[in-house]
Design a protein around this motif. Structure first.
Motif, PDB file in Angstrom:
ATOM      1  N   ALA A 363       0.778  -1.134  -0.025  1.00  0.00           N
ATOM      2  CA  ALA A 363      -0.186   0.041   0.024  1.00  0.00           C
ATOM      3  C   ALA A 363       0.893   1.299   0.093  1.00  0.00           C
ATOM      4  CB  ALA A 363      -0.934   0.091   1.010  1.00  0.00           C
ATOM      5  N   PRO A 364       1.769   1.394  -0.980  1.00  0.00           N
ATOM      6  CA  PRO A 364       2.508   2.741  -0.904  1.00  0.00           C
ATOM      7  C   PRO A 364       1.356   3.882  -1.140  1.00  0.00           C
ATOM      8  CG  PRO A 364       2.858   1.514  -2.895  1.00  0.00           C
ATOM      9  CD  PRO A 364       2.381   0.490  -2.049  1.00  0.00           C
ATOM     10  N   GLY A 365       1.649   5.037  -0.341  1.00  0.00           N
ATOM     11  CA  GLY A 365       0.707   5.945  -0.510  1.00  0.00           C
ATOM     12  C   GLY A 365      -0.050   5.973   0.829  1.00  0.00           C
ATOM     13  N   TYR A 366      -0.044   4.962   1.413  1.00  0.00           N
ATOM     14  CA  TYR A 366      -0.921   4.780   2.653  1.00  0.00           C
ATOM     15  C   TYR A 366      -0.143   3.963   3.705  1.00  0.00           C
ATOM     16  CZ  TYR A 366      -4.928   5.649  -0.364  1.00  0.00           C
ATOM     17  OH  TYR A 366      -5.693   5.965  -1.076  1.00  0.00           O
ATOM     18  N   ASP A 367       1.555   4.386   3.907  1.00  0.00           N
ATOM     19  CA  ASP A 367       2.197   3.692   4.550  1.00  0.00           C
ATOM     20  C   ASP A 367       2.101   4.162   5.952  1.00  0.00           C
ATOM     21  OD1 ASP A 367       2.779   1.354   3.199  1.00  0.00           O
ATOM     22  OD2 ASP A 367       4.614   2.435   2.222  1.00  0.00           O
ATOM     23  N   HIS A 368       1.388   5.216   6.199  1.00  0.00           N
ATOM     24  CA  HIS A 368       1.158   5.690   7.632  1.00  0.00           C
ATOM     25  C   HIS A 368       0.099   4.837   8.224  1.00  0.00           C
ATOM     26  CE1 HIS A 368      -1.993   7.246   5.114  1.00  0.00           C
ATOM     27  NE2 HIS A 368      -2.484   8.158   6.157  1.00  0.00           N
ATOM     28  N   ILE A 369      -0.839   4.260   7.459  1.00  0.00           N
ATOM     29  CA  ILE A 369      -1.650   3.401   8.103  1.00  0.00           C
ATOM     30  C   ILE A 369      -1.125   2.018   8.064  1.00  0.00           C
ATOM     31  CG2 ILE A 369      -3.803   2.249   7.660  1.00  0.00           C
ATOM     32  CD1 ILE A 369      -4.888   4.904   6.079  1.00  0.00           C
ATOM     33  N   LEU A 386       8.272   5.272  18.839  1.00  0.00           N
ATOM     34  CA  LEU A 386       7.853   4.851  17.585  1.00  0.00           C
ATOM     35  C   LEU A 386       8.284   6.196  16.582  1.00  0.00           C
ATOM     36  CD1 LEU A 386       4.110   4.104  18.322  1.00  0.00           C
ATOM     37  CD2 LEU A 386       6.094   2.430  17.942  1.00  0.00           C
ATOM     38  N   CYS A 387       9.172   5.731  15.379  1.00  0.00           N
ATOM     39  CA  CYS A 387       9.350   6.518  14.507  1.00  0.00           C
ATOM     40  C   CYS A 387       8.178   6.564  13.430  1.00  0.00           C
ATOM     41  CB  CYS A 387      10.606   6.125  13.997  1.00  0.00           C
ATOM     42  SG  CYS A 387      11.077   7.405  12.563  1.00  0.00           S
ATOM     43  N   TYR A 388       7.793   7.876  13.249  1.00  0.00           N
ATOM     44  CA  TYR A 388       6.514   7.873  12.411  1.00  0.00           C
ATOM     45  C   TYR A 388       6.823   7.489  10.915  1.00  0.00           C
ATOM     46  CZ  TYR A 388       7.199  12.446  10.013  1.00  0.00           C
ATOM     47  OH  TYR A 388       7.573  13.506   9.207  1.00  0.00           O
ATOM     48  N   VAL A 389       6.167   7.198  10.281  1.00  0.00           N
ATOM     49  CA  VAL A 389       6.227   6.832   8.671  1.00  0.00           C
ATOM     50  C   VAL A 389       4.895   7.892   8.054  1.00  0.00           C
ATOM     51  CG1 VAL A 389       5.785   5.375   6.964  1.00  0.00           C
ATOM     52  CG2 VAL A 389       7.187   4.658   8.712  1.00  0.00           C
ATOM     53  N   VAL A 403       3.357  15.258   6.877  1.00  0.00           N
ATOM     54  CA  VAL A 403       3.986  15.295   8.504  1.00  0.00           C
ATOM     55  C   VAL A 403       2.816  15.410   9.385  1.00  0.00           C
ATOM     56  CG1 VAL A 403       5.211  16.683  10.143  1.00  0.00           C
ATOM     57  CG2 VAL A 403       6.110  16.522   7.669  1.00  0.00           C
ATOM     58  N   LYS A 404       2.038  15.999   9.007  1.00  0.00           N
ATOM     59  CA  LYS A 404       0.802  15.830   9.900  1.00  0.00           C
ATOM     60  C   LYS A 404      -0.079  14.702   9.845  1.00  0.00           C
ATOM     61  CE  LYS A 404      -4.000  17.595  10.636  1.00  0.00           C
ATOM     62  NZ  LYS A 404      -5.156  18.869  10.034  1.00  0.00           N
ATOM     63  N   ASP A 405      -0.359  14.142   8.660  1.00  0.00           N
ATOM     64  CA  ASP A 405      -0.813  12.768   8.405  1.00  0.00           C
ATOM     65  C   ASP A 405      -0.030  11.596   9.352  1.00  0.00           C
ATOM     66  OD1 ASP A 405      -3.062  13.850   7.328  1.00  0.00           O
ATOM     67  OD2 ASP A 405      -2.330  13.395   5.388  1.00  0.00           O
ATOM     68  N   GLY A 406       1.083  11.810   9.120  1.00  0.00           N
ATOM     69  CA  GLY A 406       2.021  10.661   9.669  1.00  0.00           C
ATOM     70  C   GLY A 406       1.899  10.769  11.189  1.00  0.00           C
ATOM     71  N   MET A 407       1.969  12.079  11.754  1.00  0.00           N
ATOM     72  CA  MET A 407       1.951  12.372  13.183  1.00  0.00           C
ATOM     73  C   MET A 407       0.712  11.776  13.670  1.00  0.00           C
ATOM     74  SD  MET A 407       4.684  13.075  14.501  1.00  0.00           S
ATOM     75  CE  MET A 407       3.876  13.134  16.015  1.00  0.00           C
ATOM     76  N   ILE A 408      -0.462  12.117  13.150  1.00  0.00           N
ATOM     77  CA  ILE A 408      -1.656  12.011  13.711  1.00  0.00           C
ATOM     78  C   ILE A 408      -1.957  10.249  13.978  1.00  0.00           C
ATOM     79  CG2 ILE A 408      -4.301  12.054  13.605  1.00  0.00           C
ATOM     80  CD1 ILE A 408      -3.684  14.663  13.882  1.00  0.00           C
ATOM     81  N   ALA A 409      -1.496   9.687  12.727  1.00  0.00           N
ATOM     82  CA  ALA A 409      -1.589   8.292  12.697  1.00  0.00           C
ATOM     83  C   ALA A 409      -0.671   7.443  13.799  1.00  0.00           C
ATOM     84  CB  ALA A 409      -1.138   7.578  11.305  1.00  0.00           C
ATOM     85  N   TYR A 410       0.271   8.122  13.987  1.00  0.00           N
ATOM     86  CA  TYR A 410       1.365   7.590  15.118  1.00  0.00           C
ATOM     87  C   TYR A 410       0.815   8.125  16.544  1.00  0.00           C
ATOM     88  CZ  TYR A 410       4.376   4.944  12.649  1.00  0.00           C
ATOM     89  OH  TYR A 410       4.705   4.035  11.567  1.00  0.00           O
ATOM     90  N   LYS A 411       0.362   9.384  16.843  1.00  0.00           N
ATOM     91  CA  LYS A 411      -0.380   9.651  18.244  1.00  0.00           C
ATOM     92  C   LYS A 411      -1.570   8.627  18.367  1.00  0.00           C
ATOM     93  CE  LYS A 411       1.257  12.783  20.117  1.00  0.00           C
ATOM     94  NZ  LYS A 411       2.262  12.537  20.987  1.00  0.00           N
ATOM     95  N   ILE A 412      -2.257   8.137  17.257  1.00  0.00           N
ATOM     96  CA  ILE A 412      -3.171   7.183  17.659  1.00  0.00           C
ATOM     97  C   ILE A 412      -2.562   5.995  18.116  1.00  0.00           C
ATOM     98  CG2 ILE A 412      -4.785   5.764  16.428  1.00  0.00           C
ATOM     99  CD1 ILE A 412      -5.589   8.360  14.488  1.00  0.00           C
ATOM    100  N   ALA A 413      -1.622   5.218  17.191  1.00  0.00           N
ATOM    101  CA  ALA A 413      -0.990   4.043  17.628  1.00  0.00           C
ATOM    102  C   ALA A 413      -0.439   4.195  19.046  1.00  0.00           C
ATOM    103  CB  ALA A 413       0.292   3.594  16.671  1.00  0.00           C
ATOM    104  N   ALA A 414       0.407   5.396  19.425  1.00  0.00           N
ATOM    105  CA  ALA A 414       0.927   5.428  20.703  1.00  0.00           C
ATOM    106  C   ALA A 414      -0.105   5.310  21.757  1.00  0.00           C
ATOM    107  CB  ALA A 414       1.714   6.893  20.795  1.00  0.00           C
ATOM    108  N   HIS A 415      -1.151   6.154  21.635  1.00  0.00           N
ATOM    109  CA  HIS A 415      -2.219   6.162  22.633  1.00  0.00           C
ATOM    110  C   HIS A 415      -2.910   4.663  22.935  1.00  0.00           C
ATOM    111  CE1 HIS A 415      -5.101   8.071  25.103  1.00  0.00           C
ATOM    112  NE2 HIS A 415      -5.935   7.353  24.526  1.00  0.00           N
ATOM    113  N   ALA A 416      -3.049   4.129  21.748  1.00  0.00           N
ATOM    114  CA  ALA A 416      -3.843   2.802  21.714  1.00  0.00           C
ATOM    115  C   ALA A 416      -2.834   1.930  22.580  1.00  0.00           C
ATOM    116  CB  ALA A 416      -4.142   2.263  20.164  1.00  0.00           C
ATOM    117  N   ALA A 417      -1.374   2.038  22.373  1.00  0.00           N
ATOM    118  CA  ALA A 417      -0.506   0.979  23.115  1.00  0.00           C
ATOM    119  C   ALA A 417      -0.728   1.535  24.658  1.00  0.00           C
ATOM    120  CB  ALA A 417       0.764   1.300  22.607  1.00  0.00           C
TER     121      ALA A 417
END
Lengths: 498, 498
Positions: A363-369, A386-389, A403-417
């Motif tokens: 899924a290149p183009g969606y690798d933040h997900i 976690l280093c964001y993607v 950058v924003k889309d990557g950050m939000i996806a990773y804040k979600i991942a970090a918070h879920a953890a």
């Protein structure tokens, strides 16, 4: 969302204050620093406040030779940095000191990064997120890079790595550090390579140490160092689908094969240790042989290097230097836990710092997900940072939206953890938001979300009228089919019968 | 990506053909059906080909009374539907028959949905994704709904639920079914409620059965039926943060409390069974008491209902009716596995069909991501079908872009689970894409990705020139720092030395 702070005798602790319409106030962890960074009239050449100046001066005046937080922790000294992070994380300074002492957490803090508002990386603390910025040979100015830093912090980046490789990297880095309340990491090998005109075989420990000192002088808080890519391991990557995908890894592999010698970073690790101690820089031991695709995950090359990183962790600790260890990359779901288990075992619980991992390559183009899925899993199992993607991974240099889309996806991942680990207090925000949702306090729902403006704009797309901010439905189900509305009515009726 | 097919004596099996520049051809599972659905001149009033007409006529002419695939499987009859899905999934028809026979998989297939190209839902097969479409009282026309169907299938939806609640729901549904090669699901309760003018207390089994028959006649392949929301369970939701968040659940709860009687769907389950048999409709046993927030996950209300769904599964199976069971919702990472384990135990491995779950509540506007994390996890543990969530969840009715974004996030989650389960052949696409990436075959990398146009547009944003489609780098790292390029050079040099 207002910027606020908790002022004590000593510190201003950065926090975001969210005031809700029901009178509740919620404070969230703030990565932008104690001073709001988003003035319109911002001028990067001013730099930000040097809050650590008196702390460092005190240590210098008494003649300290090792500025690592682990050094102080092992002497039983609770530093200002430890007290600061204790307040940020709502734990005791003693707890912080102990985690740093045993190497299970690090406080990246170069003695020359006086603008730093300390944070901590370790599995007993909130899961952290790093954003990479930096120009490539293709694009961008210093001003743009400083703006990227501010933007990444705006969206919750806990540390920022400057991976610039083009022109002006010294000056770009200078202004990034002078404007960052968050720790800055770099990969010094990139600049060292520029110094030998891009010829990997011309690298040597002297030009490397010179670069290390240059960057340490500026105040870089952690260095990615690819000392685990041993000569013997390179052949283990021969059958891989994507070979070596770490830039640092491929540079060191070339050097080893060319000279038929052992990696000079490994050979001269003691000399590197000396620089780290002197400035209080932390290691981020690079995983130069991380897998670059699902097919290469958890292979012999990767784990051979990990064993060496474990050995280097102990060497660093002998000199009281702080260490975190980098991890993959691309790993399918069922192989993720093994990565954490092995790293924890081999590196004696030194914090793990992983890039994703991506759980599929398609899924290149969606690798933040694809990578947020792996990131949530690996952080739950114990990864500390976690280093964001970004969505542009594998395709191009990210822009601000990426950058924003990557950050939000990773804040979600970090918070879920954090939730899954049962981190104290982590669920409060979820509960407040869900309560606001159930009570149709739309404004509060927006305010508590990771991206209030976006949430509101999505809502307003179909129901922009002011009155709809109090409506007991949204356009998703419409007024007659809102289950929450039906439940509320039911509760009211039941209450009135009693 | 070309549409193609595998033609046998009997069937045209839908596939997508991806031709690569190195001569390889890759075939992927195609949800759009064997005939390309994306003509410019498409007219929904034509409907699509009725490929099942001869299959059903044969069964009707011999006087069959039960059209469920489980009925045939238990008699040892391999149907055309079973052979069709066996070819789609690259397994033997006997394997398919056995999975359907023991209830571990279902082939949703109403005898009146003659346009259906059968697919199978079960944990031994590829993980499937459902997209919800449908208007709400606020918006949209029949034409728009048919277009949403086609759009969802375009992005890989395996089944589609029509959740329309506004005007023209009969006619909208008719055209959706007549144009769908994929199974269509509905929640008949919504239309039944419209028939009693929105008053839940006026519902009864007769108006419900009338609705069921009306929809079954049209060809709906599976019905969500909230027969597990028992009278006694409603009080278990009283202390919840978000109460009852299923529309069907809140309607049935209201009915039970109003009449102080047991849920009429539960009481008259035998009569419902008769309709299901006659048309070959499958159950999707609704989880009316699913948790609507992290705080309510895995609570007594949820698991009490799940036990009842287990009981109803067995009742349905007594009549050879196919069953899948719906699941949550909102669940933190560490509580996900328990959901699958309990459902599997209590429902004897009947396929699990979950909505996400979302692993945190704090990111409205990004719930396709919060839920794709949970979805990947739960599917890895055995969920057979995932109901997608769009970025607009909790905020408004999704538009086309939202449908696409939701679908892609869920195709990622489903595929990640297929990889983790070691599903045969699942990794081939990852391997081909990664090989193309390593060899800088950019066009192939785009072609193999889930969204080729987006991947290419991201790449071209910084490097649009034609020559850059063969360049050994992208703008992310630039020409001098591409690790894959460095590895390739290294391999060449090593080879020349030997």
């Amino acid at each position: 969302m207002n910027q606020t702070s908790q002022t004590t005798e000593e510190f201003i602790i950065p926090k975001n204050e969210i005031r809700l319409t029901d009178g509740t106030t919620f404070h969230s962890y703030r990565t932008e620093g104690s001073l709001c960074m988003h003035h319109e009239e911002f001028d990067y050449k001013q730099g930000i406040a040097k809050i650590r100046k008196p702390w460092i001066e005190k240590r210098e005046s008494r003649g300290d030779k090792n500025f690592s937080q682990m050094y102080y922790a092992r002497r039983g000294e609770i530093t200002e940095e430890m007290r600061f992070v204790a307040m940020r994380e709502n734990v005791s300074p003693e707890f912080v000191m102990n985690e740093v002492k045993i190497g299970r957490a690090i406080i990246p803090s170069n003695k020359n990064h006086l603008e730093l508002e300390p944070m901590i990386i370790g599995k007993k603390f909130l899961v952290k997120v790093n954003a990479n910025i930096g120009n490539s040979a293709i694009s961008s100015s210093i001003e743009e890079e400083v703006e990227k830093l501010r933007w990444a912090l705006r969206w919750g980046s806990d540390t920022v790595m400057d991976l610039s490789t083009g022109k002006n990297i010294h000056e770009t880095r200078e202004w990034i550090i002078r404007n960052s309340p968050a720790p800055i990491g770099t990969v010094p090998l990139y600049q060292a390579l520029e110094k030998v005109k891009g010829k990997a075989e011309n690298l040597n420990i002297d030009v490397y140490l010179e670069t290390l000192i240059e960057q340490a002088e500026q105040g870089v808080d952690y260095f990615t160092i690819h000392a685990g890519v041993l000569h013997d391991y390179v052949r283990l990557t021969e059958k891989r689908v994507t070979g070596i995908v770490s830039r640092g890894g491929s540079i060191m592999a070339r050097w080893c094969l060319h000279h038929k010698k052992e990696n000079f970073l490994y050979e001269h690790f003691d000399r590197i240790n000396e620089v780290m101690k002197k400035y209080g820089v932390s290691y981020s031991l690079g995983d130069g042989l991380r897998p670059g695709c699902i097919a290469d995950a958890n292979d012999e090359a990767q784990f051979a290097e990990l064993r060496t990183l474990g050995e280097l962790t102990k060497k660093a600790w002998e000199e009281d230097v702080q260490v975190m260890v980098e991890g993959p990359g691309h790993v399918p779901l069922h192989l993720i836990e093994e990565n954490v288990r092995l790293q924890s075992e081999l590196c004696n619980e030194a914090p793990f710092y992983t890039l994703g991992p991506l759980v599929t390559d398609i899924a290149p183009g969606y690798d933040h997900i694809t990578s947020a899925i792996g990131a949530a899993m690996i952080a739950w199992h114990g990864t500390a940072m976690l280093c964001y993607v970004t969505p542009k991974e594998h395709l191009g240099l990210p822009n601000k939206q990426d950058v924003k889309d990557g950050m939000i996806a990773y804040k979600i991942a970090a918070h879920a953890a954090d939730l899954a680990k049962g981190h104290p207090g982590a669920q409060e925000r979820d509960n407040l938001l869900s309560k606001a949702r159930f009570e149709f306090r739309w404004e509060d729902q927006f305010a508590l979300s990771l991206d209030p403006e976006l949430a509101q704009s999505y809502h307003d797309e179909t129901l922009p009228q002011d009155g709809m901010k109090k409506a007991h439905f949204c356009s998703m189900c419409g007024p007659h089919f809102c289950s929450m509305h039906l439940t509320q009515e039911l509760r009211k009726e039941e209450a009135s019968r009693k």
